[in-house]
Design a protein around this motif. Structure first.
Motif, PDB file in Angstrom:
ATOM      1  N   GLN A 105       0.854  -1.189   0.000  1.00  0.00           N
ATOM      2  CA  GLN A 105       0.000   0.000   0.000  1.00  0.00           C
ATOM      3  C   GLN A 105       0.888   1.235   0.000  1.00  0.00           C
ATOM      4  OE1 GLN A 105      -3.166  -0.553   3.115  1.00  0.00           O
ATOM      5  NE2 GLN A 105      -2.282  -2.606   3.219  1.00  0.00           N
ATOM      6  N   VAL A 107       0.715   4.911   0.059  1.00  0.00           N
ATOM      7  CA  VAL A 107      -0.346   5.834   0.468  1.00  0.00           C
ATOM      8  C   VAL A 107       0.138   7.267   0.373  1.00  0.00           C
ATOM      9  CG1 VAL A 107      -2.001   6.388   2.291  1.00  0.00           C
ATOM     10  CG2 VAL A 107      -1.096   4.054   2.104  1.00  0.00           C
ATOM     11  N   ARG A 109      -1.570  11.575   0.241  1.00  0.00           N
ATOM     12  CA  ARG A 109      -2.764  12.402   0.396  1.00  0.00           C
ATOM     13  C   ARG A 109      -3.422  12.571  -0.973  1.00  0.00           C
ATOM     14  NH1 ARG A 109      -2.203  15.847   5.483  1.00  0.00           N
ATOM     15  NH2 ARG A 109      -3.860  17.111   4.559  1.00  0.00           N
ATOM     16  N   THR A 164       1.827   7.164   9.638  1.00  0.00           N
ATOM     17  CA  THR A 164       0.498   7.757   9.432  1.00  0.00           C
ATOM     18  C   THR A 164       0.413   9.137  10.071  1.00  0.00           C
ATOM     19  OG1 THR A 164      -0.323   6.499  11.342  1.00  0.00           O
ATOM     20  CG2 THR A 164      -0.722   5.566   9.155  1.00  0.00           C
ATOM     21  N   ALA A 174       4.558  10.471   1.330  1.00  0.00           N
ATOM     22  CA  ALA A 174       4.018   9.143   1.014  1.00  0.00           C
ATOM     23  C   ALA A 174       4.532   8.148   2.039  1.00  0.00           C
ATOM     24  CB  ALA A 174       4.445   8.706  -0.386  1.00  0.00           C
ATOM     25  N   VAL A 186      -4.451   2.863   8.593  1.00  0.00           N
ATOM     26  CA  VAL A 186      -4.658   3.589   7.338  1.00  0.00           C
ATOM     27  C   VAL A 186      -6.135   3.955   7.180  1.00  0.00           C
ATOM     28  CG1 VAL A 186      -4.425   3.502   4.825  1.00  0.00           C
ATOM     29  CG2 VAL A 186      -2.670   2.462   6.281  1.00  0.00           C
ATOM     30  N   ALA A 190      -7.713   7.626   6.795  1.00  0.00           N
ATOM     31  CA  ALA A 190      -8.576   7.955   5.655  1.00  0.00           C
ATOM     32  C   ALA A 190      -9.884   8.590   6.099  1.00  0.00           C
ATOM     33  CB  ALA A 190      -8.845   6.702   4.830  1.00  0.00           C
ATOM     34  N   LEU A 195      -7.329  10.288   1.254  1.00  0.00           N
ATOM     35  CA  LEU A 195      -6.120   9.594   0.833  1.00  0.00           C
ATOM     36  C   LEU A 195      -6.278   9.018  -0.562  1.00  0.00           C
ATOM     37  CD1 LEU A 195      -5.261   7.537   4.066  1.00  0.00           C
ATOM     38  CD2 LEU A 195      -4.324   9.769   3.373  1.00  0.00           C
ATOM     39  N   LEU A 197      -4.226   5.809  -3.100  1.00  0.00           N
ATOM     40  CA  LEU A 197      -3.213   4.771  -3.227  1.00  0.00           C
ATOM     41  C   LEU A 197      -2.560   4.907  -4.593  1.00  0.00           C
ATOM     42  CD1 LEU A 197      -4.975   1.611  -1.736  1.00  0.00           C
ATOM     43  CD2 LEU A 197      -3.490   3.253  -0.585  1.00  0.00           C
ATOM     44  N   TYR A 225     -10.654   1.781   1.246  1.00  0.00           N
ATOM     45  CA  TYR A 225     -10.346   3.064   1.881  1.00  0.00           C
ATOM     46  C   TYR A 225     -11.160   4.219   1.307  1.00  0.00           C
ATOM     47  CZ  TYR A 225      -6.257   0.546   3.673  1.00  0.00           C
ATOM     48  OH  TYR A 225      -5.429  -0.370   4.293  1.00  0.00           O
ATOM     49  N   THR A 227     -11.414   5.069  -1.878  1.00  0.00           N
ATOM     50  CA  THR A 227     -10.731   5.729  -2.991  1.00  0.00           C
ATOM     51  C   THR A 227     -11.651   5.768  -4.212  1.00  0.00           C
ATOM     52  OG1 THR A 227      -9.698   3.615  -3.542  1.00  0.00           O
ATOM     53  CG2 THR A 227      -8.426   5.135  -2.189  1.00  0.00           C
ATOM     54  N   THR A 233      -1.858  -3.230  -7.406  1.00  0.00           N
ATOM     55  CA  THR A 233      -0.760  -3.320  -6.459  1.00  0.00           C
ATOM     56  C   THR A 233      -0.177  -4.721  -6.480  1.00  0.00           C
ATOM     57  OG1 THR A 233      -0.099  -2.855  -4.174  1.00  0.00           O
ATOM     58  CG2 THR A 233      -2.246  -3.907  -4.491  1.00  0.00           C
TER      59      THR A 233
END
Length: 302
Positions: A105, A107, A109, A164, A174, A186, A190, A195, A197, A225, A227, A233
Motif C-alpha cells: 500500500q 499511500v 494524500r 500515518t 508518502a 490507514v 482515511a 487519501l 493509493l 479506503y 478511494t 498493487t
C-alpha cells in the motif's frame, strides 16, 4: 480446527519457556501471535510475545535463539533462506505454515497529485521500520522504478503509527506499507484525511521478473479506503517461521496451536487458515515434523 480432536492424537507440550516474535506489521501478526502464545501447550514454563520491527528482525531472532517462532513475509523468508538482501549468508530457517496475504500500500494524500510510482520522484517517503518487511519491499520497488534514495527520493524509517502521523501532519509525502486489507491505522487516517493509493502498474512486471513470482499482481478495491477507483498493487504471502533446530514434537505443538479454535477466533485472517493451503510454503522447506502434523490435521478434518 484443533489438532487434538476428531481422532487425532493430542499434541505434545513445549518443554519450557518460549517466545513468539510478532513484528508490528498491520497489527495482524501481533493479534494472531498473542493468541498463538496462549494456545500452545507448555509442560513447564511460559510463552511470551515480543513485538519487533518486523520480518527481518523476527528471522534474526529465530536464528539467534531469542525467539522460537516468528512471522515473516515470503520475500524476507526467501532472502533469509538464500542468504541475499539483508542476510549475508543462508539462514537455518524453515516454515511452519503459510498464512494470509499482505498487500503493498503506497499511500499519499489525495491532493498530492501522485498517481503512479515514478511520480514519487523528489518526495519524502516513509518505508517502514529498519528491520521490517515493508522496508525490504520499499527498497525493491524504488530500485525497480530507478529511484535512488538520497538522490531521487528521501526515505525515512518509521513504523506504521509514526508514518500515518507524519503523513497527516505533512512531514512526509508518502508511505509504503505492507499489511492486510484494510489496515486499521490507514483506514482511521482515511476517515480524517482524504487519501489515495499509488498505482503500481509498470513496477509489478519488473519485480516479478527479478524475484520469481514472490510478488503477485493484485488489486485494492475502492471500497477498502473509499478511494475513487480500484488500484493495482502487489500481494505477498506471510509465513509462520521457525529455526531448523526446532524438534519435530515442538513443531507439532505449534501447529496444533495455530489451528486451534482460540487462534481462529482472534482475527478474520486467522479464521481463513486452512491446513490444505497452509502446507504450501513455496520455496521455503517445511520444518521437520510439519508434514506429519499436517497429515494428522487432515485426518482430524474428516
Amino acid at each position: 480446527m484443533l489438532l487434538a480432536g476428531c481422532g487425532a492424537a493430542a499434541p505434545p507440550g513445549l518443554p519450557g519457556d518460549a517466545m513468539v516474535a510478532t513484528g508490528n506489521e498491520g497489527g495482524v501478526f501481533v493479534t494472531i501471535g498473542r493468541e498463538l502464545a496462549r494456545a500452545v501447550p507448555v509442560a513447564d514454563g511460559t510463552v511470551s510475545v515480543v513485538r519487533t520491527d518486523g520480518s527481518v528482525a523476527n528471522l534474526v531472532r529465530l536464528t539467534g535463539g531469542s525467539a522460537d517462532v516468528g512471522f515473516s513475509l515470503a520475500d524476507t523468508a526467501e532472502a533469509a533462506f538464500g542468504g541475499t538482501g539483508p542476510f549475508e549468508a543462508p539462514q537455518p530457517v524453515c516454515a511452519l505454515a503459510r498464512l494470509y496475504d499482505s498487500y503493498v500500500q503506497v499511500v499519499v494524500r489525495a491532493d498530492s497529485g501522485v498517481t503512479r510510482f515514478d511520480g514519487l520522484r523528489g518526495r519524502r517517503i516513509a518505508i517502514g521500520s529498519a528491520e521490517s518487511g515493508s522496508a525490504l519491499v520499499a527498497n525493491r520497488l524504488l530500485d525497480a522504478a530507478g529511484l535512488v534514495p538520497g538522490r531521487d527520493v528521501r526515505t525515512v524509517h518509521a513504523d506504521l503509527a509514526a508514518a500515518t502521523a507524519a503523513l497527516e501532519a505533512g512531514g512526509i509525502d508518502a508511505m509504503i506499507w505492507l499489511g492486510g486489507l484494510p489496515t486499521a491505522a490507514v483506514a482511521d487516517l482515511a476517515a480524517r484525511v482524504p487519501l489515495a493509493l499509488v498505482d503500481l502498474d509498470g513496477v509489478t512486471t519488473a519485480l516479478d521478473d527479478r524475484y520469481d513470482d514472490v510478488y503477485r499482481p493484485s488489486t485494492v478495491p475502492a471500497s477498502v479506503y473509499g478511494t475513487p477507483a480500484p488500484v493495482r498493487t502487489l500481494s505477498i504471502t506471510n509465513y509462520l517461521m521457525a529455526s531448523t533446530a526446532m524438534p519435530p514434537d515442538e513443531v507439532r505443538a505449534w501447529l496444533g496451536a495455530l489451528f486451534s479454535e482460540r487462534v481462529a477466533g482472534s482475527h478474520r485472517e486467522a479464521e481463513r487458515l486452512n491446513p490444505r493451503t497452509a502446507i504450501g510454503t513455496g520455496s521455503i522447506p517445511l520444518c521437520a515434523g510439519a508434514a506429519e502434523a499436517y497429515r494428522e490435521l487432515g485426518r482430524g478434518d474428516r
